[in-house]
Design a protein around this motif. Structure first.
Motif, mmCIF file in Angstrom:
data_model
loop_
_atom_site.group_PDB
_atom_site.id
_atom_site.type_symbol
_atom_site.label_atom_id
_atom_site.label_comp_id
_atom_site.label_asym_id
_atom_site.label_seq_id
_atom_site.Cartn_x
_atom_site.Cartn_y
_atom_site.Cartn_z
ATOM 1 N N LEU A 229 47.346 41.017 33.323
ATOM 2 C CA LEU A 229 46.427 40.735 34.418
ATOM 3 C C LEU A 229 45.071 41.357 34.122
ATOM 4 C CD1 LEU A 229 45.641 39.887 37.343
ATOM 5 C CD2 LEU A 229 46.663 42.040 38.116
ATOM 6 N N LEU A 230 44.040 40.513 34.014
ATOM 7 C CA LEU A 230 42.658 40.975 33.891
ATOM 8 C C LEU A 230 42.015 40.848 35.266
ATOM 9 C CD1 LEU A 230 40.007 41.712 32.365
ATOM 10 C CD2 LEU A 230 39.732 39.272 31.901
ATOM 11 N N PHE A 231 41.552 41.957 35.820
ATOM 12 C CA PHE A 231 41.011 42.010 37.177
ATOM 13 C C PHE A 231 39.611 42.603 37.089
ATOM 14 C CE2 PHE A 231 40.718 43.351 41.600
ATOM 15 C CZ PHE A 231 41.478 42.399 42.281
ATOM 16 N N PHE A 232 38.587 41.858 37.533
ATOM 17 C CA PHE A 232 37.219 42.342 37.350
ATOM 18 C C PHE A 232 36.301 41.810 38.442
ATOM 19 C CE2 PHE A 232 37.199 38.194 35.455
ATOM 20 C CZ PHE A 232 35.919 37.700 35.613
ATOM 21 N N GLY A 233 35.128 42.423 38.555
ATOM 22 C CA GLY A 233 34.098 41.971 39.480
ATOM 23 C C GLY A 233 33.092 41.093 38.761
ATOM 24 N N LEU B 151 38.828 36.974 39.064
ATOM 25 C CA LEU B 151 37.445 37.353 39.332
ATOM 26 C C LEU B 151 37.364 37.725 40.806
ATOM 27 C CD1 LEU B 151 34.222 35.431 38.270
ATOM 28 C CD2 LEU B 151 34.510 36.316 40.569
ATOM 29 N N SER B 152 37.224 39.003 41.077
ATOM 30 C CA SER B 152 37.182 39.503 42.448
ATOM 31 C C SER B 152 35.733 39.522 42.925
ATOM 32 C CB SER B 152 37.786 40.904 42.524
ATOM 33 O OG SER B 152 37.814 41.370 43.850
ATOM 34 N N GLU B 153 35.460 38.689 43.920
ATOM 35 C CA GLU B 153 34.089 38.479 44.384
ATOM 36 C C GLU B 153 33.380 39.783 44.756
ATOM 37 O OE1 GLU B 153 30.550 37.142 45.430
ATOM 38 O OE2 GLU B 153 32.073 35.789 44.610
ATOM 39 N N SER B 154 32.250 40.025 44.096
ATOM 40 C CA SER B 154 31.349 41.156 44.397
ATOM 41 C C SER B 154 32.040 42.518 44.292
ATOM 42 C CB SER B 154 30.742 40.998 45.800
ATOM 43 O OG SER B 154 30.013 39.813 45.903
ATOM 44 N N LEU B 155 33.052 42.636 43.440
ATOM 45 C CA LEU B 155 33.761 43.914 43.312
ATOM 46 C C LEU B 155 32.872 44.972 42.660
ATOM 47 C CD1 LEU B 155 36.230 45.736 43.402
ATOM 48 C CD2 LEU B 155 37.029 44.663 41.279
ATOM 49 N N GLY C 135 36.022 45.088 53.163
ATOM 50 C CA GLY C 135 36.383 44.011 52.246
ATOM 51 C C GLY C 135 37.111 44.520 51.016
ATOM 52 N N LEU C 136 36.765 45.722 50.566
ATOM 53 C CA LEU C 136 37.452 46.295 49.408
ATOM 54 C C LEU C 136 38.932 46.566 49.691
ATOM 55 C CD1 LEU C 136 34.849 48.821 47.926
ATOM 56 C CD2 LEU C 136 35.461 46.542 47.083
ATOM 57 N N LEU C 137 39.270 46.827 50.951
ATOM 58 C CA LEU C 137 40.680 46.993 51.291
ATOM 59 C C LEU C 137 41.465 45.720 50.985
ATOM 60 C CD1 LEU C 137 40.503 48.927 54.689
ATOM 61 C CD2 LEU C 137 41.137 49.834 52.448
ATOM 62 N N GLY C 138 40.838 44.559 51.226
ATOM 63 C CA GLY C 138 41.475 43.291 50.887
ATOM 64 C C GLY C 138 41.618 43.116 49.389
ATOM 65 N N VAL C 139 40.618 43.562 48.637
ATOM 66 C CA VAL C 139 40.681 43.515 47.176
ATOM 67 C C VAL C 139 41.851 44.354 46.679
ATOM 68 C CG1 VAL C 139 39.484 44.170 45.058
ATOM 69 C CG2 VAL C 139 38.199 43.136 46.943
ATOM 70 N N ASP C 140 41.941 45.581 47.177
ATOM 71 C CA ASP C 140 42.987 46.502 46.738
ATOM 72 C C ASP C 140 44.377 45.979 47.111
ATOM 73 O OD1 ASP C 140 42.980 49.136 45.384
ATOM 74 O OD2 ASP C 140 44.189 49.752 47.102
ATOM 75 N N MET D 215 37.194 35.143 47.616
ATOM 76 C CA MET D 215 36.028 34.927 48.475
ATOM 77 C C MET D 215 35.921 35.926 49.627
ATOM 78 S SD MET D 215 33.891 32.545 47.602
ATOM 79 C CE MET D 215 33.060 32.263 49.160
ATOM 80 N N GLU D 216 36.987 36.663 49.922
ATOM 81 C CA GLU D 216 37.010 37.495 51.126
ATOM 82 C C GLU D 216 35.819 38.443 51.206
ATOM 83 O OE1 GLU D 216 39.859 40.968 53.103
ATOM 84 O OE2 GLU D 216 40.768 39.376 51.901
ATOM 85 N N ASN D 217 35.431 39.035 50.090
ATOM 86 C CA ASN D 217 34.349 40.024 50.130
ATOM 87 C C ASN D 217 33.013 39.446 49.678
ATOM 88 O OD1 ASN D 217 33.789 42.578 51.047
ATOM 89 N ND2 ASN D 217 34.120 43.588 49.092
ATOM 90 N N HIS D 218 32.848 38.148 49.893
ATOM 91 C CA HIS D 218 31.582 37.487 49.581
ATOM 92 C C HIS D 218 30.514 37.903 50.600
ATOM 93 C CE1 HIS D 218 28.701 34.174 48.996
ATOM 94 N NE2 HIS D 218 29.275 33.962 47.821
ATOM 95 N N TYR D 219 29.259 37.856 50.165
ATOM 96 C CA TYR D 219 28.124 38.085 51.064
ATOM 97 C C TYR D 219 28.303 37.235 52.324
ATOM 98 C CZ TYR D 219 23.234 38.130 52.596
ATOM 99 O OH TYR D 219 22.084 38.278 53.320
ATOM 100 N N HIS D 220 28.048 37.699 53.554
ATOM 101 C CA HIS D 220 27.229 38.808 53.929
ATOM 102 C C HIS D 220 28.088 40.030 54.244
ATOM 103 C CE1 HIS D 220 28.176 38.888 58.300
ATOM 104 N NE2 HIS D 220 28.345 37.592 58.163
#
Length: 701
Positions: free
Chosen positions: A467-471, A253-257, A443-448, A409-414
């Motif tokens: 691998l299931l990868f989702f927001g 579960l990728s935070e806020s993807l 933050g999306l760079l960290g997701v990728d 958590m890296e791309n969590h608010y704020h």
């Protein structure tokens, strides 16, 4: 003029005679907070710094005083009854909070949880704060009720009727979230995602009132053992011949993807999701409809892992905090029964969303929380690459197949500029929200990068892996959807609001299935688990089989209003009621085979193997060798924590002062504590005598 003055005087006297009722209410609230918080200082600090919250708590007590007085026609009796009940629950909450780290909540009375027997808390009642608080309360209450000028004690039936109606109106205004809500007037919010913080901020009594709405669950028509078991037995299995391979199944579960490149008005100096986009061309991908926007990750987790749907639960509820208090079948428990090692990984506090108890109730064998992570940060949160590291290390350390559920958590608010050290992607096409988009893109760079690390690792692994990868939800980018509106993505009164603001990206990658199986996904998050089991050719349960059949017919479930008219949705709701609130008839014997007996919070069971003292003189170096010793380890000798140096999961050291060296034998243990100073991990105990080393039995935790 004289008549007017007389009228005003009489009105003032009447108001003055009612004032003691409110003061009594404030006094009860103060003592409830003392017993709930366990400290005089904390109770007084809250009382003087949280005036709106204090006032609402006092109004709760006042309305109860009025209600009881209307029934009993005696103010003093009503005072003692209301005070006894409020203080009793405040005391229970305080003791439960000190033992389990969570307060007493209304559903503890209705649901089977870790608080099955409230008698276990009795041992914590007798302490200085409790005794001094109760003695003070009794003494001052006697003074208020019997020594000061009295209020009227007995009332006529008309006055009692007015008091009863007034109390109900007042309670409704406190309970309500509509336009008559007193909470809205003073800007008080129910912090449902963290009940400990909820009680700490809003006070015990007000939090309890706000939480009552989460108890309201109407039993479905024709709910009984025969009807539930009949439904469960009639569902055809989806996988009748399990596949020869048992693949690793990894769910991230990728935070806020959210793929912001689909906002056509925006231009990016570089693609923030290049690897993700390259995989979309070859592998199954698409979108899922999430129940959340901007927050509420736990509710999305709940749907994905259990298949249960938020559409059948009260608005604003958080099942992790309110309903998952017993064994709830999930992807983890289903796969554990098939020989899978099951691990949850979350780079945040183990107490958040009650995760440390929830994952146990869902059948995970191990939970690696933030307390056990090495401090690898991007911005204020643990980096996504760190989560990838723990995923690959977990699968490499086991001999059989793994099921892993991981959060990031890296791309969590704020998303305000300055969150990351530097934003390297320029976004054009907007002005006011430019910084928000650029920070989010960073933050999306960290997701990728995380996705690429995982795929690269398992491409070179000989273990079959899916691998299931989702927001979980779209990010909150400014107040009132600022960034979405400025970019033109969201229009005022947009008729496509749900699809735009609740659609999250999903990608499924694998290293062993034929490439011609690429599909486009468009379904609810509660249905993806059943889809994943079918893809992996693993048997599910009656429930996942039911959900898979639903997904083939109605992958996007109807709205809450439409569900009430749909017979399949009525069955869905009835099965979910049985799981969460009913007798779990459909589970049968499976009910006792969900939770893992040796559930562990951490990298694994912490174990001290050997201990050595090195050096001479007043201070010596204590070297501890063992297994699964995390970065956050606290080396404790004879109950005293030492400044600990972590050298790896197999070794930690500390300097032992002269005074401890003379306290033979030395009892040595390793602890891990959370941000609230609660112990979440503990090793076996070692006793060092100076010449020999003996092992004591580990304490439970």
């Amino acid at each position: 003029m004289g008549d007017l003055q007389l009228l005003l005087r009489e009105t003032g006297l009447r108001a003055a005679r009612r004032l003691p009722l409110f003061l009594w209410s404030v006094w009860i609230v103060l003592l409830v907070e003392l017993l709930s918080r366990g400290q005089w200082g904390a109770a007084f600090s809250w009382t003087f710094h949280k005036i709106p919250e204090l006032s609402l708590n006092a109004l709760v007590v006042l309305s109860l005083l009025l209600l009881f007085t209307s029934l009993l026609s005696n103010v003093r009796i009503s005072f003692w009854l209301v005070a006894t009940v409020c203080l009793a629950f405040g005391l229970i909450s305080g003791v439960k909070l000190s033992i389990l780290g969570v307060p007493f909540v209304p559903w503890d009375l209705l649901l089977t949880s870790e608080t099955k027997d409230m008698a276990q808390y009795i041992g914590g009642l007798l302490n200085f704060t409790t005794i001094s608080g109760l003695l003070s309360f009794i003494g001052i209450s006697l003074l208020l009720l019997y020594k000061l000028p009295p209020v009227r004690l007995v009332f006529r039936w008309k006055q009692r009727l007015i008091m009863g109606v007034s109390s109900l109106i007042l309670l409704s205004a406190i309970y309500s979230d509509d336009f008559l809500s007193l909470k809205k007037i003073v800007n008080v919010q129910n912090l449902a995602w963290d009940q400990t913080e909820n009680v700490k901020t809003n006070g015990f009594l007000l939090s309890t009132i706000m939480n009552l709405k989460f108890l309201i669950q109407k039993e479905p028509d024709d709910y009984n053992e025969e009807s539930i078991r009949s439904i469960a037995s009639s569902i055809p299995p989806v996988v009748t011949e399990p596949g020869e391979k048992k693949p690793n199944i990894i769910v991230v579960l990728s935070e806020s993807l959210f793929d912001i490149t689909q906002i056509k008005s925006l231009k990016f100096s570089q693609d923030p999701l290049p690897f993700y986009h390259s995989l979309m061309e070859k592998y199954t991908s698409g979108t899922m409809l999430s129940p959340q926007f901007g927050g509420g990750t736990a509710n999305v987790e709940f749907e994905v892992l259990t298949g249960n749907s938020m559409r059948f639960l009260p608005q604003g509820s958080v099942p992790y905090n309110q309903y998952v208090d017993k064994g709830i079948d999930s992807l983890a428990s289903i796969l554990a029964r098939q020989g899978y090692e099951t691990t949850a990984i979350n780079p945040f506090h183990s107490w958040f969303y009650n995760s440390k108890h929830v994952y146990e109730n869902m059948g995970f064998a191990k939970y690696i929380s933030q307390e056990f992570f090495e401090p690898d940060y991007e911005g204020p949160y643990i980096a996504d690459r760190a989560v990838a590291k723990y995923i690959t290390e977990t699968t490499s350390s086991t001999s059989g197949p793994d099921f892993i559920f991981a959060n990031t958590m890296e791309n969590h608010y704020h998303y305000y500029p300055g969150k990351f050290e530097k934003n390297t992607i320029e976004v054009t096409g907007v002005t006011e929200s430019k910084g928000l988009f650029e920070t989010y893109a960073q933050g999306l760079l960290g997701v990728d990068d995380m996705l690429k690390r995982l795929v690269t690792y398992y491409e070179n692994s000989n273990e079959p892996t899916i691998l299931l990868f989702f927001g979980d939800h779209l990010p909150s980018l400014g107040d009132d959807y600022l960034a979405y509106k400025e970019s033109g993505y969201l229009k005022e009164n947009d008729p496509d609001f749900v699809n735009k603001m609740h659609r999250v990206p999903v990608l499924i990658w694998d290293n062993y299935l034929p490439r011609d199986r690429k599909e486009h996904i468009s379904m609810d998050t509660s249905l993806i688990g059943s889809y994943l089991l079918k893809l992996a050719e693993r048997p599910g349960s009656y429930y996942t089989d039911f959900l898979y059949h639903i997904s083939q017919q109605t992958p996007i479930l109807p709205s809450k209003q439409e569900s009430a008219k749909d017979e399949r949705m009525k069955v869905y709701e009835k099965l979910q009621y049985d799981i969460l609130f009913g007798k779990q008839y459909a589970y049968g014997d499976m009910k006792n085979n969900i939770k893992k007996e040796n559930y562990v919070i951490g990298l694994g069971k912490m174990y001290v193997r050997d201990v050595k003292l090195e050096g001479s003189g007043n201070d010596q170096i204590l070297k501890v060798h063992g297994e699964n010793l995390p970065y956050g380890s606290i080396l404790q000798v004879n109950g005293q924590p030492l400044e600990t140096k972590w050298l790896g999961t197999g070794e930690i050291t500390a300097t032992v002062k002269k005074e401890l060296l003379t306290q033979a034998p030395m009892r040595i243990e390793i602890l891990v504590k959370d941000s609230k100073d609660a112990v979440v991990g503990k090793s076996n105990d070692y006793v060092y005598t100076g010449t020999s080393l003996t092992t004591a039995q580990p304490d439970t935790y």
